[in-house]
Design an enzyme around this catalytic site. Sequence first.
Site: not given
Ligand code: AMP
Length: 231
Positions: A13, A167, A178, A134, A95
Amino acid sequence: MHVILMGPQGSGKGTQTERVRTRLNLASIATGELFRSAIKGGTGLGRQIQAVYDRGELVPDDLTVALVEERLDKLAQERSSGSTVDGVLYDGFPRTIGQADALRQALCARGEELTAVVAIDVPRERLIERLSGRRVCSTCGRVYNVVSDPPKADSICDVCGGSVIQRADDTPEAVSKRLDLYDVETAPLVDRYSNQGLVIHVDGDRPIDEVTESIVEAIQSTTGLAAASGR
Ligand code: AMP
Protein backbone atom coordinates in the site's frame (compact mmCIF):
# COMPACT_ATOMS: atom_id res chain seq x y z
CA MET A 1 -12.27 12.09 -5.82
CA HIS A 2 -11.62 9.97 -2.76
CA VAL A 3 -10.01 6.56 -3.25
CA ILE A 4 -9.07 4.05 -0.54
CA LEU A 5 -6.13 1.69 -1.11
CA MET A 6 -6.93 -1.28 1.06
CA GLY A 7 -4.82 -4.33 1.80
CA PRO A 8 -3.03 -6.08 4.64
CA GLN A 9 0.33 -4.93 5.95
CA GLY A 10 3.00 -5.83 3.43
CA SER A 11 0.63 -5.73 0.45
CA GLY A 12 2.50 -2.72 -0.91
CA LYS A 13 0.00 0.00 0.00
CA GLY A 14 2.68 2.51 1.01
CA THR A 15 4.80 1.97 -2.10
CA GLN A 16 1.79 2.05 -4.40
CA THR A 17 0.29 5.11 -2.72
CA GLU A 18 3.39 7.15 -3.56
CA ARG A 19 3.41 5.98 -7.19
CA VAL A 20 -0.31 6.25 -7.86
CA ARG A 21 -0.57 9.60 -6.08
CA THR A 22 2.01 11.09 -8.44
CA ARG A 23 0.47 9.54 -11.54
CA LEU A 24 -3.06 10.76 -10.80
CA ASN A 25 -2.24 14.07 -9.12
CA LEU A 26 -3.73 13.11 -5.78
CA ALA A 27 -2.85 14.05 -2.22
CA SER A 28 -2.37 11.13 0.16
CA ILE A 29 -3.49 10.52 3.71
CA ALA A 30 -1.41 7.70 5.20
CA THR A 31 -2.32 7.26 8.86
CA GLY A 32 0.71 5.04 9.64
CA GLU A 33 2.97 7.82 8.30
CA LEU A 34 1.11 10.46 10.31
CA PHE A 35 1.61 8.37 13.47
CA ARG A 36 5.29 7.73 12.74
CA SER A 37 5.95 11.43 12.32
CA ALA A 38 4.05 12.21 15.56
CA ILE A 39 6.18 9.61 17.39
CA LYS A 40 9.37 10.95 15.85
CA GLY A 41 8.39 14.52 16.70
CA GLY A 42 7.91 13.55 20.35
CA THR A 43 4.54 15.36 20.46
CA GLY A 44 1.97 14.59 23.18
CA LEU A 45 0.08 12.55 20.62
CA GLY A 46 3.31 10.74 19.72
CA ARG A 47 3.93 9.70 23.32
CA GLN A 48 0.31 8.60 23.69
CA ILE A 49 0.42 6.26 20.69
CA GLN A 50 4.02 4.97 20.81
CA ALA A 51 3.33 1.86 22.94
CA VAL A 52 0.19 0.93 20.98
CA TYR A 53 2.09 1.34 17.72
CA ASP A 54 5.11 -0.72 18.84
CA ARG A 55 2.85 -3.63 19.84
CA GLY A 56 1.27 -3.60 16.37
CA GLU A 57 -2.14 -2.75 17.80
CA LEU A 58 -4.61 -0.23 16.41
CA VAL A 59 -4.56 3.36 17.61
CA PRO A 60 -8.03 4.27 19.01
CA ASP A 61 -10.57 5.42 16.42
CA ASP A 62 -11.14 8.87 17.94
CA LEU A 63 -7.45 9.81 17.72
CA THR A 64 -7.12 8.38 14.22
CA VAL A 65 -10.24 10.08 12.90
CA ALA A 66 -9.24 13.44 14.43
CA LEU A 67 -5.91 13.25 12.63
CA VAL A 68 -7.56 12.44 9.29
CA GLU A 69 -10.09 15.26 9.68
CA GLU A 70 -7.24 17.65 10.40
CA ARG A 71 -5.53 16.58 7.15
CA LEU A 72 -8.78 16.94 5.19
CA ASP A 73 -9.22 20.48 6.54
CA LYS A 74 -5.65 21.33 5.64
CA LEU A 75 -6.13 19.99 2.10
CA ALA A 76 -9.33 22.02 1.71
CA GLN A 77 -7.46 25.11 2.85
CA GLU A 78 -4.65 24.42 0.37
CA ARG A 79 -7.22 23.97 -2.40
CA SER A 80 -8.82 27.31 -1.63
CA SER A 81 -5.41 28.92 -1.85
CA GLY A 82 -4.71 27.51 -5.31
CA SER A 83 -3.65 23.85 -4.93
CA THR A 84 -4.90 21.79 -7.88
CA VAL A 85 -4.82 18.21 -6.61
CA ASP A 86 -7.62 16.06 -8.02
CA GLY A 87 -8.50 14.26 -4.81
CA VAL A 88 -7.26 12.11 -1.97
CA LEU A 89 -5.78 8.62 -1.80
CA TYR A 90 -6.15 6.94 1.61
CA ASP A 91 -3.43 4.51 2.73
CA GLY A 92 -4.10 2.49 5.88
CA PHE A 93 -7.37 4.24 6.62
CA PRO A 94 -10.11 3.29 7.37
CA ARG A 95 -9.14 0.15 9.28
CA THR A 96 -12.31 -0.38 11.34
CA ILE A 97 -16.05 -0.11 10.76
CA GLY A 98 -16.06 2.91 13.12
CA GLN A 99 -13.43 4.67 11.02
CA ALA A 100 -15.34 3.88 7.81
CA ASP A 101 -18.48 5.44 9.29
CA ALA A 102 -16.50 8.49 10.40
CA LEU A 103 -14.98 8.87 6.92
CA ARG A 104 -18.41 8.69 5.29
CA GLN A 105 -19.69 11.40 7.62
CA ALA A 106 -16.60 13.57 7.15
CA LEU A 107 -16.94 13.42 3.35
CA CYS A 108 -20.69 13.97 3.49
CA ALA A 109 -20.15 17.07 5.66
CA ARG A 110 -17.84 18.39 2.94
CA GLY A 111 -20.34 17.61 0.15
CA GLU A 112 -18.18 14.77 -1.19
CA GLU A 113 -18.28 10.99 -1.36
CA LEU A 114 -16.12 7.94 -1.75
CA THR A 115 -15.22 7.21 -5.37
CA ALA A 116 -13.63 3.75 -5.20
CA VAL A 117 -11.86 1.22 -3.01
CA VAL A 118 -8.90 -0.65 -4.50
CA ALA A 119 -8.19 -3.91 -2.64
CA ILE A 120 -4.63 -5.20 -3.08
CA ASP A 121 -4.67 -8.99 -2.70
CA VAL A 122 -1.52 -10.88 -1.57
CA PRO A 123 -1.36 -14.38 0.00
CA ARG A 124 -0.49 -14.42 3.73
CA GLU A 125 2.77 -16.36 3.36
CA ARG A 126 4.06 -13.76 0.92
CA LEU A 127 3.09 -10.98 3.34
CA ILE A 128 5.09 -12.55 6.18
CA GLU A 129 8.06 -13.00 3.85
CA ARG A 130 7.90 -9.37 2.76
CA LEU A 131 7.34 -7.87 6.21
CA SER A 132 10.10 -9.74 7.99
CA GLY A 133 12.58 -8.59 5.32
CA ARG A 134 11.28 -5.02 5.19
CA ARG A 135 13.63 -2.18 6.15
CA VAL A 136 12.90 1.51 5.98
CA CYS A 137 14.98 4.70 5.90
CA SER A 138 14.50 6.48 9.22
CA THR A 139 14.96 9.85 7.49
CA CYS A 140 13.08 9.83 4.17
CA GLY A 141 10.89 6.72 4.53
CA ARG A 142 12.19 4.88 1.42
CA VAL A 143 11.25 1.21 1.81
CA TYR A 144 13.77 -1.62 1.15
CA ASN A 145 13.74 -5.41 1.40
CA VAL A 146 16.83 -7.31 2.57
CA VAL A 147 16.28 -10.00 -0.04
CA SER A 148 14.64 -8.41 -3.06
CA ASP A 149 15.65 -4.74 -2.82
CA PRO A 150 18.51 -4.04 -0.37
CA PRO A 151 20.21 -0.61 -0.12
CA LYS A 152 23.48 -0.45 -2.12
CA ALA A 153 25.56 0.16 1.03
CA ASP A 154 24.63 -1.81 4.13
CA SER A 155 22.02 0.07 6.23
CA ILE A 156 22.54 3.37 4.38
CA CYS A 157 19.73 4.89 2.31
CA ASP A 158 20.50 5.19 -1.44
CA VAL A 159 18.33 8.29 -1.66
CA CYS A 160 19.31 10.46 1.31
CA GLY A 161 22.14 8.69 3.18
CA GLY A 162 19.91 8.20 6.27
CA SER A 163 20.10 5.00 8.30
CA VAL A 164 18.02 2.07 7.11
CA ILE A 165 16.32 0.28 10.00
CA GLN A 166 13.66 -2.30 10.80
CA ARG A 167 10.36 -0.77 11.89
CA ALA A 168 9.47 -1.46 15.55
CA ASP A 169 6.26 -3.14 14.38
CA ASP A 170 7.94 -5.41 11.81
CA THR A 171 9.14 -7.92 14.43
CA PRO A 172 7.67 -11.44 13.93
CA GLU A 173 5.32 -11.07 16.94
CA ALA A 174 4.00 -7.67 15.87
CA VAL A 175 3.69 -8.79 12.23
CA SER A 176 1.53 -11.77 13.06
CA LYS A 177 -0.61 -9.68 15.43
CA ARG A 178 -1.11 -7.04 12.73
CA LEU A 179 -2.14 -9.62 10.11
CA ASP A 180 -4.64 -11.19 12.54
CA LEU A 181 -6.00 -7.76 13.35
CA TYR A 182 -6.43 -7.05 9.64
CA ASP A 183 -8.50 -10.22 9.19
CA VAL A 184 -10.73 -9.38 12.14
CA GLU A 185 -11.06 -5.59 11.99
CA THR A 186 -10.37 -4.52 8.42
CA ALA A 187 -11.23 -7.38 6.02
CA PRO A 188 -14.97 -6.98 6.84
CA LEU A 189 -14.71 -3.46 5.41
CA VAL A 190 -13.85 -4.89 2.01
CA ASP A 191 -17.12 -6.88 2.13
CA ARG A 192 -19.06 -3.81 3.16
CA TYR A 193 -17.60 -1.66 0.38
CA SER A 194 -18.15 -4.57 -2.07
CA ASN A 195 -21.84 -4.54 -1.23
CA GLN A 196 -21.84 -0.86 -2.17
CA GLY A 197 -20.26 -1.72 -5.53
CA LEU A 198 -17.11 0.27 -4.75
CA VAL A 199 -14.39 -2.41 -4.69
CA ILE A 200 -11.93 -3.28 -7.44
CA HIS A 201 -9.53 -6.15 -6.67
CA VAL A 202 -5.93 -5.98 -7.86
CA ASP A 203 -3.46 -8.88 -7.68
CA GLY A 204 -0.60 -7.50 -5.55
CA ASP A 205 1.65 -10.55 -5.90
CA ARG A 206 3.32 -9.22 -9.05
CA PRO A 207 6.18 -6.84 -9.90
CA ILE A 208 5.69 -3.34 -8.45
CA ASP A 209 5.30 -1.63 -11.87
CA GLU A 210 2.59 -4.04 -12.98
CA VAL A 211 0.64 -3.51 -9.78
CA THR A 212 0.90 0.27 -10.19
CA GLU A 213 -0.46 0.04 -13.76
CA SER A 214 -3.40 -2.08 -12.62
CA ILE A 215 -4.26 0.32 -9.80
CA VAL A 216 -4.04 3.39 -12.05
CA GLU A 217 -6.22 1.68 -14.67
CA ALA A 218 -8.72 0.58 -12.04
CA ILE A 219 -9.09 4.11 -10.69
CA GLN A 220 -9.27 5.66 -14.14
CA SER A 221 -11.93 3.17 -15.17
CA THR A 222 -14.15 4.25 -12.28
CA THR A 223 -13.58 7.97 -12.66
CA GLY A 224 -12.84 8.42 -16.35
CA LEU A 225 -10.10 10.72 -15.16
CA ALA A 226 -7.17 11.48 -17.45
CA ALA A 227 -3.79 10.77 -15.94
CA ALA A 228 -1.91 13.73 -14.57
CA SER A 229 0.20 15.55 -17.08
CA GLY A 230 3.85 14.50 -17.32
CA ARG A 231 3.13 10.80 -17.57
P1 AMP B 1 0.96 1.17 8.63
O1 AMP B 1 2.15 2.04 8.32
O2 AMP B 1 -0.25 1.54 7.81
O3 AMP B 1 1.27 -0.29 8.58
O4 AMP B 1 0.55 1.50 10.17
C1 AMP B 1 1.44 1.27 11.23
C2 AMP B 1 0.72 1.29 12.58
O5 AMP B 1 0.09 2.58 12.77
C3 AMP B 1 -0.41 0.29 12.76
O6 AMP B 1 0.05 -0.98 13.15
C4 AMP B 1 -1.24 0.96 13.85
O7 AMP B 1 -0.62 0.85 15.13
C5 AMP B 1 -1.15 2.42 13.44
N1 AMP B 1 -2.23 2.77 12.48
C6 AMP B 1 -2.07 3.16 11.17
N2 AMP B 1 -3.26 3.43 10.60
C7 AMP B 1 -4.19 3.20 11.55
C8 AMP B 1 -5.62 3.28 11.58
N3 AMP B 1 -6.33 3.65 10.49
N4 AMP B 1 -6.25 2.96 12.74
C9 AMP B 1 -5.58 2.61 13.83
N5 AMP B 1 -4.23 2.49 13.89
C10 AMP B 1 -3.54 2.79 12.76
